[in-house]
Design a protein around this motif. Structure first.
Motif, PDB file in Angstrom:
ATOM      1  N   ARG A   1     -65.177 150.158   3.216  1.00  0.00           N
ATOM      2  CA  ARG A   1     -64.862 151.587   3.050  1.00  0.00           C
ATOM      3  C   ARG A   1     -65.770 152.233   2.019  1.00  0.00           C
ATOM      4  O   ARG A   1     -66.066 153.412   2.109  1.00  0.00           O
ATOM      5  N   LEU A   2     -66.252 151.475   1.050  1.00  0.00           N
ATOM      6  CA  LEU A   2     -67.183 152.014   0.060  1.00  0.00           C
ATOM      7  C   LEU A   2     -68.483 152.460   0.742  1.00  0.00           C
ATOM      8  O   LEU A   2     -68.977 153.564   0.488  1.00  0.00           O
ATOM      9  N   LEU A   3     -69.019 151.635   1.629  1.00  0.00           N
ATOM     10  CA  LEU A   3     -70.259 151.984   2.318  1.00  0.00           C
ATOM     11  C   LEU A   3     -70.075 153.161   3.277  1.00  0.00           C
ATOM     12  O   LEU A   3     -70.930 154.045   3.350  1.00  0.00           O
ATOM     13  N   ILE A   4     -68.966 153.189   3.996  1.00  0.00           N
ATOM     14  CA  ILE A   4     -68.761 154.274   4.953  1.00  0.00           C
ATOM     15  C   ILE A   4     -68.534 155.603   4.227  1.00  0.00           C
ATOM     16  O   ILE A   4     -69.018 156.640   4.659  1.00  0.00           O
ATOM     17  N   VAL A   5     -67.834 155.573   3.089  1.00  0.00           N
ATOM     18  CA  VAL A   5     -67.626 156.802   2.317  1.00  0.00           C
ATOM     19  C   VAL A   5     -68.947 157.282   1.714  1.00  0.00           C
ATOM     20  O   VAL A   5     -69.244 158.477   1.737  1.00  0.00           O
ATOM     21  N   ALA A   6     -69.755 156.363   1.211  1.00  0.00           N
ATOM     22  CA  ALA A   6     -71.051 156.749   0.644  1.00  0.00           C
ATOM     23  C   ALA A   6     -71.928 157.400   1.712  1.00  0.00           C
ATOM     24  O   ALA A   6     -72.532 158.454   1.478  1.00  0.00           O
ATOM     25  N   LYS A   7     -71.990 156.797   2.897  1.00  0.00           N
ATOM     26  CA  LYS A   7     -72.780 157.360   3.995  1.00  0.00           C
ATOM     27  C   LYS A   7     -72.230 158.724   4.414  1.00  0.00           C
ATOM     28  O   LYS A   7     -72.976 159.670   4.617  1.00  0.00           O
ATOM     29  N   ALA A   8     -70.909 158.832   4.503  1.00  0.00           N
ATOM     30  CA  ALA A   8     -70.284 160.094   4.917  1.00  0.00           C
ATOM     31  C   ALA A   8     -70.548 161.200   3.906  1.00  0.00           C
ATOM     32  O   ALA A   8     -70.778 162.358   4.290  1.00  0.00           O
ATOM     33  N   ARG A   9     -70.515 160.877   2.626  1.00  0.00           N
ATOM     34  CA  ARG A   9     -70.785 161.897   1.601  1.00  0.00           C
ATOM     35  C   ARG A   9     -72.210 162.413   1.687  1.00  0.00           C
ATOM     36  O   ARG A   9     -72.464 163.604   1.513  1.00  0.00           O
ATOM     37  N   VAL A  10     -73.149 161.530   1.954  1.00  0.00           N
ATOM     38  CA  VAL A  10     -74.546 161.952   2.089  1.00  0.00           C
ATOM     39  C   VAL A  10     -74.694 162.889   3.285  1.00  0.00           C
ATOM     40  O   VAL A  10     -75.300 163.962   3.188  1.00  0.00           O
ATOM     41  N   TRP A  11     -74.124 162.503   4.435  1.00  0.00           N
ATOM     42  CA  TRP A  11     -74.224 163.342   5.632  1.00  0.00           C
ATOM     43  C   TRP A  11     -73.524 164.689   5.412  1.00  0.00           C
ATOM     44  O   TRP A  11     -74.042 165.725   5.824  1.00  0.00           O
ATOM     45  N   ALA A  12     -72.358 164.674   4.773  1.00  0.00           N
ATOM     46  CA  ALA A  12     -71.625 165.920   4.514  1.00  0.00           C
ATOM     47  C   ALA A  12     -72.427 166.832   3.586  1.00  0.00           C
ATOM     48  O   ALA A  12     -72.443 168.053   3.768  1.00  0.00           O
ATOM     49  N   SER A  13     -73.107 166.253   2.607  1.00  0.00           N
ATOM     50  CA  SER A  13     -73.896 167.059   1.674  1.00  0.00           C
ATOM     51  C   SER A  13     -75.089 167.723   2.365  1.00  0.00           C
ATOM     52  O   SER A  13     -75.634 168.693   1.865  1.00  0.00           O
ATOM     53  N   GLU A  14     -75.481 167.199   3.517  1.00  0.00           N
ATOM     54  CA  GLU A  14     -76.596 167.769   4.271  1.00  0.00           C
ATOM     55  C   GLU A  14     -76.131 168.707   5.383  1.00  0.00           C
ATOM     56  O   GLU A  14     -76.897 169.059   6.267  1.00  0.00           O
ATOM     57  N   GLY A  15     -74.848 169.104   5.339  1.00  0.00           N
ATOM     58  CA  GLY A  15     -74.353 170.107   6.257  1.00  0.00           C
ATOM     59  C   GLY A  15     -73.696 169.598   7.532  1.00  0.00           C
ATOM     60  O   GLY A  15     -73.392 170.378   8.418  1.00  0.00           O
ATOM     61  N   TRP A  16     -73.456 168.309   7.630  1.00  0.00           N
ATOM     62  CA  TRP A  16     -72.805 167.744   8.809  1.00  0.00           C
ATOM     63  C   TRP A  16     -71.291 167.815   8.656  1.00  0.00           C
ATOM     64  O   TRP A  16     -70.766 167.700   7.553  1.00  0.00           O
ATOM     65  N   ARG A  17     -70.571 168.022   9.768  1.00  0.00           N
ATOM     66  CA  ARG A  17     -69.108 167.906   9.788  1.00  0.00           C
ATOM     67  C   ARG A  17     -68.795 166.425   9.967  1.00  0.00           C
ATOM     68  O   ARG A  17     -69.151 165.827  10.986  1.00  0.00           O
ATOM     69  N   VAL A  18     -68.136 165.837   8.974  1.00  0.00           N
ATOM     70  CA  VAL A  18     -67.938 164.388   8.943  1.00  0.00           C
ATOM     71  C   VAL A  18     -66.452 164.060   8.917  1.00  0.00           C
ATOM     72  O   VAL A  18     -65.683 164.710   8.204  1.00  0.00           O
ATOM     73  N   VAL A  19     -66.080 163.041   9.683  1.00  0.00           N
ATOM     74  CA  VAL A  19     -64.712 162.516   9.682  1.00  0.00           C
ATOM     75  C   VAL A  19     -64.799 161.000   9.686  1.00  0.00           C
ATOM     76  O   VAL A  19     -65.603 160.414  10.428  1.00  0.00           O
ATOM     77  N   ILE A  20     -63.985 160.364   8.848  1.00  0.00           N
ATOM     78  CA  ILE A  20     -63.870 158.903   8.833  1.00  0.00           C
ATOM     79  C   ILE A  20     -62.507 158.543   9.401  1.00  0.00           C
ATOM     80  O   ILE A  20     -61.500 159.153   9.030  1.00  0.00           O
ATOM     81  N   THR A  21     -62.482 157.547  10.272  1.00  0.00           N
ATOM     82  CA  THR A  21     -61.228 157.054  10.834  1.00  0.00           C
ATOM     83  C   THR A  21     -61.054 155.602  10.406  1.00  0.00           C
ATOM     84  O   THR A  21     -61.990 154.801  10.526  1.00  0.00           O
ATOM     85  N   ASP A  22     -59.859 155.259   9.891  1.00  0.00           N
ATOM     86  CA  ASP A  22     -59.615 153.880   9.471  1.00  0.00           C
ATOM     87  C   ASP A  22     -59.073 153.052  10.636  1.00  0.00           C
ATOM     88  O   ASP A  22     -58.902 153.547  11.751  1.00  0.00           O
ATOM     89  N   GLN A  23     -58.789 151.774  10.364  1.00  0.00           N
ATOM     90  CA  GLN A  23     -58.339 150.856  11.407  1.00  0.00           C
ATOM     91  C   GLN A  23     -56.974 151.242  11.985  1.00  0.00           C
ATOM     92  O   GLN A  23     -56.630 150.838  13.089  1.00  0.00           O
ATOM     93  N   ASP A  24     -56.202 152.047  11.267  1.00  0.00           N
ATOM     94  CA  ASP A  24     -54.899 152.502  11.752  1.00  0.00           C
ATOM     95  C   ASP A  24     -54.991 153.806  12.539  1.00  0.00           C
ATOM     96  O   ASP A  24     -53.979 154.312  13.010  1.00  0.00           O
ATOM     97  N   GLY A  25     -56.189 154.376  12.632  1.00  0.00           N
ATOM     98  CA  GLY A  25     -56.384 155.616  13.374  1.00  0.00           C
ATOM     99  C   GLY A  25     -56.219 156.875  12.548  1.00  0.00           C
ATOM    100  O   GLY A  25     -56.301 157.982  13.071  1.00  0.00           O
ATOM    101  N   LYS A  26     -56.008 156.735  11.238  1.00  0.00           N
ATOM    102  CA  LYS A  26     -55.872 157.907  10.372  1.00  0.00           C
ATOM    103  C   LYS A  26     -57.257 158.486  10.075  1.00  0.00           C
ATOM    104  O   LYS A  26     -58.178 157.764   9.724  1.00  0.00           O
ATOM    105  N   ALA A  27     -57.372 159.794  10.229  1.00  0.00           N
ATOM    106  CA  ALA A  27     -58.651 160.469  10.006  1.00  0.00           C
ATOM    107  C   ALA A  27     -58.701 161.066   8.601  1.00  0.00           C
ATOM    108  O   ALA A  27     -57.706 161.586   8.099  1.00  0.00           O
ATOM    109  N   TYR A  28     -59.881 161.000   7.985  1.00  0.00           N
ATOM    110  CA  TYR A  28     -60.109 161.527   6.642  1.00  0.00           C
ATOM    111  C   TYR A  28     -61.266 162.516   6.676  1.00  0.00           C
ATOM    112  O   TYR A  28     -62.357 162.187   7.121  1.00  0.00           O
ATOM    113  N   ALA A  29     -61.023 163.721   6.187  1.00  0.00           N
ATOM    114  CA  ALA A  29     -62.063 164.739   6.025  1.00  0.00           C
ATOM    115  C   ALA A  29     -62.736 164.512   4.667  1.00  0.00           C
ATOM    116  O   ALA A  29     -62.219 163.756   3.831  1.00  0.00           O
TER     117      ALA A  29
END
Length: 84
Positions: A46-74
């Motif tokens: 989760r550390l790597l996926i959050v780091a990657k998501a933050r970089v993409w979000a900072s560049e103007g992308w709409r980013v969502v992370i989904t965990d193994q239980d199906g919960k989505a995080y903006a």
């Protein structure tokens, strides 16, 4: 030194393993969208996926992370995912 086996053939696509090298499903998936583009990534950490998501979000992308239980995080909820 072992000789190379140059006659090996790759596995057919239907025999590829799903998930990581151990054959496990990856726990976290990230989807990034902008205009007509869409990219998705999967990671066990989760550390790597959050780091990657933050970089993409900072560049103007709409980013969502989904965990193994199906919960989505903006992006505003990424800290909750790290604290879990």
């Amino acid at each position: 030194m072992l000789p190379a086996n140059c006659r090996q053939r790759p596995l057919p696509r239907e025999q590829w393993a799903r998930g990581d090298a151990r054959g496990c499903e990856l726990a976290y998936k990230m989807v990034a969208e902008r205009d007509n583009e869409k990219y998705s990534f999967a990671r066990e950490s989760r550390l790597l996926i959050v780091a990657k998501a933050r970089v993409w979000a900072s560049e103007g992308w709409r980013v969502v992370i989904t965990d193994q239980d199906g919960k989505a995080y903006a992006p505003t909820e990424f800290d909750q995912l790290l604290a879990a």
